[in-house]
Design a protein around this motif. Structure first.
Motif, PDB file in Angstrom:
ATOM      1  N   ASP A   4       0.706  -1.163   0.009  1.00 54.11           N
ATOM      2  CA  ASP A   4       0.124   0.012   0.224  1.00 54.11           C
ATOM      3  C   ASP A   4       0.898   1.057  -0.036  1.00 54.11           C
ATOM      4  OD1 ASP A   4      -2.294  -1.473  -0.080  1.00 54.11           O
ATOM      5  OD2 ASP A   4      -2.702  -1.223   1.958  1.00 54.11           O
ATOM      6  N   LEU A   5       1.916   1.283   0.684  1.00 51.77           N
ATOM      7  CA  LEU A   5       2.898   2.468   0.733  1.00 51.77           C
ATOM      8  C   LEU A   5       3.413   2.564  -0.556  1.00 51.77           C
ATOM      9  CD1 LEU A   5       4.098   4.787   2.314  1.00 51.77           C
ATOM     10  CD2 LEU A   5       5.829   3.089   3.141  1.00 51.77           C
ATOM     11  N   LEU A   7       2.376   1.705  -3.575  1.00 53.84           N
ATOM     12  CA  LEU A   7       1.335   2.252  -4.383  1.00 53.84           C
ATOM     13  C   LEU A   7       0.922   3.639  -4.323  1.00 53.84           C
ATOM     14  CD1 LEU A   7      -1.195  -0.730  -4.320  1.00 53.84           C
ATOM     15  CD2 LEU A   7       0.524   0.099  -6.339  1.00 53.84           C
ATOM     16  N   GLN A   8       0.890   4.034  -2.797  1.00 48.77           N
ATOM     17  CA  GLN A   8       0.627   5.349  -2.531  1.00 48.77           C
ATOM     18  C   GLN A   8       1.661   6.443  -2.940  1.00 48.77           C
ATOM     19  OE1 GLN A   8      -2.295   6.683  -0.613  1.00 48.77           O
ATOM     20  NE2 GLN A   8      -1.150   8.693  -1.643  1.00 48.77           N
ATOM     21  N   THR A   9       2.993   5.744  -2.759  1.00 48.51           N
ATOM     22  CA  THR A   9       4.216   6.490  -3.006  1.00 48.51           C
ATOM     23  C   THR A   9       4.391   6.900  -4.413  1.00 48.51           C
ATOM     24  OG1 THR A   9       5.513   6.072  -1.039  1.00 48.51           O
ATOM     25  CG2 THR A   9       6.659   6.875  -2.791  1.00 48.51           C
ATOM     26  N   GLY A  12       0.154   7.456  -6.274  1.00 49.29           N
ATOM     27  CA  GLY A  12      -0.709   8.463  -5.555  1.00 49.29           C
ATOM     28  C   GLY A  12      -1.925   7.721  -4.977  1.00 49.29           C
ATOM     29  N   THR A  13      -2.046   6.660  -4.851  1.00 49.90           N
ATOM     30  CA  THR A  13      -3.158   5.839  -4.197  1.00 49.90           C
ATOM     31  C   THR A  13      -2.736   4.382  -4.046  1.00 49.90           C
ATOM     32  OG1 THR A  13      -5.578   5.360  -4.682  1.00 49.90           O
ATOM     33  CG2 THR A  13      -4.470   5.271  -6.412  1.00 49.90           C
ATOM     34  N   PRO A  14      -3.365   3.905  -2.893  1.00 50.78           N
ATOM     35  CA  PRO A  14      -3.184   2.416  -2.695  1.00 50.78           C
ATOM     36  C   PRO A  14      -4.161   1.652  -3.415  1.00 50.78           C
ATOM     37  CG  PRO A  14      -4.537   3.415  -0.683  1.00 50.78           C
ATOM     38  CD  PRO A  14      -4.176   4.386  -1.910  1.00 50.78           C
ATOM     39  N   GLU A  15      -5.132   2.360  -4.448  1.00 52.86           N
ATOM     40  CA  GLU A  15      -6.202   1.567  -5.069  1.00 52.86           C
ATOM     41  C   GLU A  15      -6.153   1.801  -6.558  1.00 52.86           C
ATOM     42  OE1 GLU A  15      -9.656   2.926  -3.431  1.00 52.86           O
ATOM     43  OE2 GLU A  15      -9.414   2.287  -1.584  1.00 52.86           O
TER      44      GLU A  15
END
Length: 87
Positions: A4-5, A7-9, A12-15
């Motif tokens: 998740d980190l 993807l967020q990094t 810009g989203t964990p999805e």
């Protein structure tokens, strides 16, 4: 590293299913750049695995010069391939 980190990094989203093609392409470019400059072996492996999951990973032999790391990457490829074949 936490998926998740990552993807967020980089996206810009964990999805990632919420992203359009341009956003995915931009995220892949960011991950690829990070892989090129990352020095920590564990982080390099995590970035490469993320690219592999996205079907965008460079060949393991080009990324991993250390024989042990290369073996781990090749084993990951074999295992992932077997899992895909089982589906």
């Amino acid at each position: 590293m936490d998926l998740d980190l990552l993807l967020q990094t980089y996206f810009g989203t964990p999805e990632p299913e919420t992203l359009d093609d341009a956003e995915i392409k931009a995220g892949i470019e960011r991950v690829t750049m990070a892989l090129a400059i990352e020095g920590d072996p564990g982080r390099r492996f995590a970035l490469w695995v993320l690219l592999y999951a996205l079907d965008e990973a460079p060949p393991a032999a080009k990324v991993f010069k250390d024989p042990e790391q290369l073996r781990a990457a090749e084993e990951y490829e074999r295992t992932a391939s077997r899992l895909e074949d089982d589906d």
